[in-house]
Design a protein around this motif. Structure first.
Motif, PDB file in Angstrom:
ATOM      1  N   GLU A  33     -17.682 -64.589 -32.316  1.00 57.79           N
ATOM      2  CA  GLU A  33     -18.222 -63.593 -31.393  1.00 57.79           C
ATOM      3  C   GLU A  33     -17.166 -63.138 -30.387  1.00 57.79           C
ATOM      4  O   GLU A  33     -17.101 -61.951 -30.040  1.00 57.79           O
ATOM      5  N   LEU A  34     -16.334 -64.057 -29.947  1.00 59.26           N
ATOM      6  CA  LEU A  34     -15.282 -63.716 -28.983  1.00 59.26           C
ATOM      7  C   LEU A  34     -14.274 -62.772 -29.612  1.00 59.26           C
ATOM      8  O   LEU A  34     -13.852 -61.785 -28.988  1.00 59.26           O
ATOM      9  N   SER A  35     -13.890 -63.038 -30.842  1.00 62.32           N
ATOM     10  CA  SER A  35     -12.937 -62.172 -31.529  1.00 62.32           C
ATOM     11  C   SER A  35     -13.515 -60.783 -31.745  1.00 62.32           C
ATOM     12  O   SER A  35     -12.829 -59.772 -31.562  1.00 62.32           O
ATOM     13  N   ALA A  36     -14.798 -60.712 -32.103  1.00 59.24           N
ATOM     14  CA  ALA A  36     -15.432 -59.414 -32.324  1.00 59.24           C
ATOM     15  C   ALA A  36     -15.567 -58.641 -31.023  1.00 59.24           C
ATOM     16  O   ALA A  36     -15.364 -57.416 -30.982  1.00 59.24           O
ATOM     17  N   ARG A  37     -15.874 -59.338 -29.941  1.00 59.33           N
ATOM     18  CA  ARG A  37     -16.090 -58.686 -28.655  1.00 59.33           C
ATOM     19  C   ARG A  37     -14.800 -58.116 -28.078  1.00 59.33           C
ATOM     20  O   ARG A  37     -14.806 -57.077 -27.426  1.00 59.33           O
ATOM     21  N   HIS A  38     -13.684 -58.774 -28.348  1.00 59.81           N
ATOM     22  CA  HIS A  38     -12.403 -58.331 -27.790  1.00 59.81           C
ATOM     23  C   HIS A  38     -11.480 -57.764 -28.857  1.00 59.81           C
ATOM     24  O   HIS A  38     -10.280 -57.651 -28.637  1.00 59.81           O
ATOM     25  N   GLY A  39     -12.032 -57.417 -30.007  1.00 59.22           N
ATOM     26  CA  GLY A  39     -11.223 -56.894 -31.094  1.00 59.22           C
ATOM     27  C   GLY A  39     -10.700 -55.506 -30.811  1.00 59.22           C
ATOM     28  O   GLY A  39     -11.055 -54.878 -29.800  1.00 59.22           O
ATOM     29  N   PRO A  40      -9.840 -54.980 -31.699  1.00 60.51           N
ATOM     30  CA  PRO A  40      -9.274 -53.654 -31.497  1.00 60.51           C
ATOM     31  C   PRO A  40     -10.341 -52.573 -31.511  1.00 60.51           C
ATOM     32  O   PRO A  40     -11.377 -52.712 -32.164  1.00 60.51           O
ATOM     33  N   PRO A  42     -11.879 -48.492 -31.946  1.00 63.30           N
ATOM     34  CA  PRO A  42     -11.935 -47.589 -33.097  1.00 63.30           C
ATOM     35  C   PRO A  42     -10.574 -46.964 -33.385  1.00 63.30           C
ATOM     36  O   PRO A  42      -9.870 -46.530 -32.470  1.00 63.30           O
ATOM     37  N   GLY A  43     -10.221 -46.974 -34.649  1.00 65.30           N
ATOM     38  CA  GLY A  43      -8.967 -46.360 -35.057  1.00 65.30           C
ATOM     39  C   GLY A  43      -7.750 -47.240 -34.889  1.00 65.30           C
ATOM     40  O   GLY A  43      -6.631 -46.843 -35.238  1.00 65.30           O
ATOM     41  N   VAL A  44      -7.947 -48.468 -34.368  1.00 65.22           N
ATOM     42  CA  VAL A  44      -6.833 -49.390 -34.192  1.00 65.22           C
ATOM     43  C   VAL A  44      -6.875 -50.421 -35.312  1.00 65.22           C
ATOM     44  O   VAL A  44      -7.907 -51.047 -35.544  1.00 65.22           O
ATOM     45  N   ALA A  45      -5.761 -50.587 -35.983  1.00 61.60           N
ATOM     46  CA  ALA A  45      -5.720 -51.521 -37.096  1.00 61.60           C
ATOM     47  C   ALA A  45      -5.885 -52.947 -36.596  1.00 61.60           C
ATOM     48  O   ALA A  45      -5.281 -53.333 -35.597  1.00 61.60           O
ATOM     49  N   PRO A  46      -6.709 -53.763 -37.265  1.00 62.27           N
ATOM     50  CA  PRO A  46      -6.856 -55.162 -36.858  1.00 62.27           C
ATOM     51  C   PRO A  46      -5.593 -55.942 -37.173  1.00 62.27           C
ATOM     52  O   PRO A  46      -4.755 -55.487 -37.954  1.00 62.27           O
ATOM     53  N   PRO A  47      -5.411 -57.120 -36.574  1.00 62.64           N
ATOM     54  CA  PRO A  47      -4.226 -57.913 -36.871  1.00 62.64           C
ATOM     55  C   PRO A  47      -4.235 -58.380 -38.314  1.00 62.64           C
ATOM     56  O   PRO A  47      -5.298 -58.485 -38.941  1.00 62.64           O
ATOM     57  N   LEU A  48      -3.048 -58.641 -38.841  1.00 64.54           N
ATOM     58  CA  LEU A  48      -2.957 -59.161 -40.195  1.00 64.54           C
ATOM     59  C   LEU A  48      -3.670 -60.493 -40.271  1.00 64.54           C
ATOM     60  O   LEU A  48      -3.488 -61.358 -39.421  1.00 64.54           O
ATOM     61  N   SER A  58     -13.695 -69.914 -44.400  1.00 65.76           N
ATOM     62  CA  SER A  58     -14.898 -69.116 -44.574  1.00 65.76           C
ATOM     63  C   SER A  58     -14.816 -67.871 -43.706  1.00 65.76           C
ATOM     64  O   SER A  58     -13.876 -67.668 -42.963  1.00 65.76           O
ATOM     65  N   ASN A  59     -15.833 -67.006 -43.796  1.00 63.90           N
ATOM     66  CA  ASN A  59     -15.720 -65.689 -43.178  1.00 63.90           C
ATOM     67  C   ASN A  59     -15.799 -65.700 -41.657  1.00 63.90           C
ATOM     68  O   ASN A  59     -15.668 -64.657 -41.036  1.00 63.90           O
ATOM     69  N   TRP A  60     -16.012 -66.883 -41.042  1.00 65.59           N
ATOM     70  CA  TRP A  60     -16.021 -66.884 -39.576  1.00 65.59           C
ATOM     71  C   TRP A  60     -14.642 -66.601 -39.012  1.00 65.59           C
ATOM     72  O   TRP A  60     -14.489 -66.314 -37.835  1.00 65.59           O
ATOM     73  N   THR A  61     -13.591 -66.638 -39.837  1.00 68.35           N
ATOM     74  CA  THR A  61     -12.231 -66.353 -39.369  1.00 68.35           C
ATOM     75  C   THR A  61     -11.861 -64.883 -39.501  1.00 68.35           C
ATOM     76  O   THR A  61     -10.749 -64.499 -39.143  1.00 68.35           O
ATOM     77  N   ASP A  62     -12.764 -64.051 -40.019  1.00 69.18           N
ATOM     78  CA  ASP A  62     -12.449 -62.628 -40.196  1.00 69.18           C
ATOM     79  C   ASP A  62     -12.017 -62.001 -38.873  1.00 69.18           C
ATOM     80  O   ASP A  62     -12.624 -62.231 -37.832  1.00 69.18           O
ATOM     81  N   GLY A  63     -10.957 -61.179 -38.936  1.00 69.69           N
ATOM     82  CA  GLY A  63     -10.473 -60.488 -37.753  1.00 69.69           C
ATOM     83  C   GLY A  63      -9.512 -61.298 -36.917  1.00 69.69           C
ATOM     84  O   GLY A  63      -9.009 -60.809 -35.909  1.00 69.69           O
ATOM     85  N   MET A  64      -9.233 -62.546 -37.333  1.00 71.58           N
ATOM     86  CA  MET A  64      -8.293 -63.389 -36.616  1.00 71.58           C
ATOM     87  C   MET A  64      -7.101 -63.692 -37.514  1.00 71.58           C
ATOM     88  O   MET A  64      -7.277 -63.992 -38.693  1.00 71.58           O
ATOM     89  N   ALA A  65      -5.909 -63.599 -36.974  1.00 73.69           N
ATOM     90  CA  ALA A  65      -4.709 -63.885 -37.738  1.00 73.69           C
ATOM     91  C   ALA A  65      -4.477 -65.386 -37.790  1.00 73.69           C
ATOM     92  O   ALA A  65      -4.515 -66.070 -36.765  1.00 73.69           O
TER      93      ALA A  65
END
Length: 230
Positions: A33-40, A42-48, A58-65
């Motif tokens: 939730e923290l990563s989603a709340r402070h993520g990039p 609109p139009g900004v590429a997420p981190p690799l 598992s998918n709880w790491t999505d959006g985190m490098a």
């Protein structure tokens, strides 16, 4: 990906040191939730995002490098690093229950180390105690070996499984002071597997418990603290 342990939380200035079988579901939910709340925006590429080739994340790491300690220090030198830790025998019981216990197929990467399908927790623990950290999968590699880099403990604060609410509150205060963000309270979550894990740990033969304490002596000496580490 043996040495990729750190999840950089986009937009927060925080990074999480991942020791398998040490975190609660509430911590995993909070990080997601923290990563989603402070993520990039609109139009900004997420981190690799890097994933283990074995697919164990598992998918709880999505959006985190997912980074190695070296990559973390190079890309995020000022990150506020924290990690979750757990009593080593309880962590072994969690590993056994989730990956090696009855009805579980032994991970292919562990078969050559002597693990067999259907082995008891005593047999599993005896096998683990005969494997040094340099040859151990991260699932039961010592937390000290995972979190130290070049002789330095990278996390600034440790969240103990057994005192997670108090330690999370300490992290919340530190993040507010050091990074100016409120990570919020730890979400309430009941892990239905924890009672089973505790029962498994309680069955361990006393002689094997002593061997496990010796195997993980660095974990016990470094992390068995009455107060949150900081």
């Amino acid at each position: 990906m043996h040495d990729h342990h750190y999840l950089a939380l986009s937009g927060t200035g925080l990074a999480y040191g991942r020791c398998p079988h040490s975190a609660t579901d509430s911590i995993r939910q909070a990080l997601r939730e923290l990563s989603a709340r402070h993520g990039p925006g609109p139009g900004v590429a997420p981190p690799l995002t890097t994933r283990y080739a074995t697919g164990t994340l598992s998918n709880w790491t999505d959006g985190m490098a997912l980074l190695s300690a070296r990559q973390l220090e190079r890309r995020h030198p000022d990150a506020l690093v924290f990690a979750a830790i757990r009593d080593p025998v309880m962590r072994l019981a969690a590993c056994y229950a989730r990956d090696y216990g009855a009805g579980r197929a032994v991970p292919p990467s562990a078969r050559f180390l002597g693990f067999r399908e259907g082995m008891s927790f005593d047999a599993f623990t005896a096998c683990v105690c005969g494997i040094p950290d340099r040859k151990s999968p991260n699932a039961f590699r010592s937390q000290a070996d995972i979190l130290f880099h070049k002789g330095k403990l990278l996390p600034r604060l440790l969240i103990r499984f057994e005192h997670r609410e108090a330690d999370w509150s300490a992290l919340r205060a530190l993040a507010q002071t050091a990074r100016g963000i409120d990570i919020g309270p730890l979400p309430p979550h009941e892990d239905s597997a924890e009672q089973r894990i505790a029962r498994i740990a309680a069955t361990l033969d006393p002689s094997l418990r002593k061997k496990a304490e010796q195997r993980y002596r660095d974990d016990y000496s470094l992390f068995a603290r009455e107060k949150p580490a900081g």
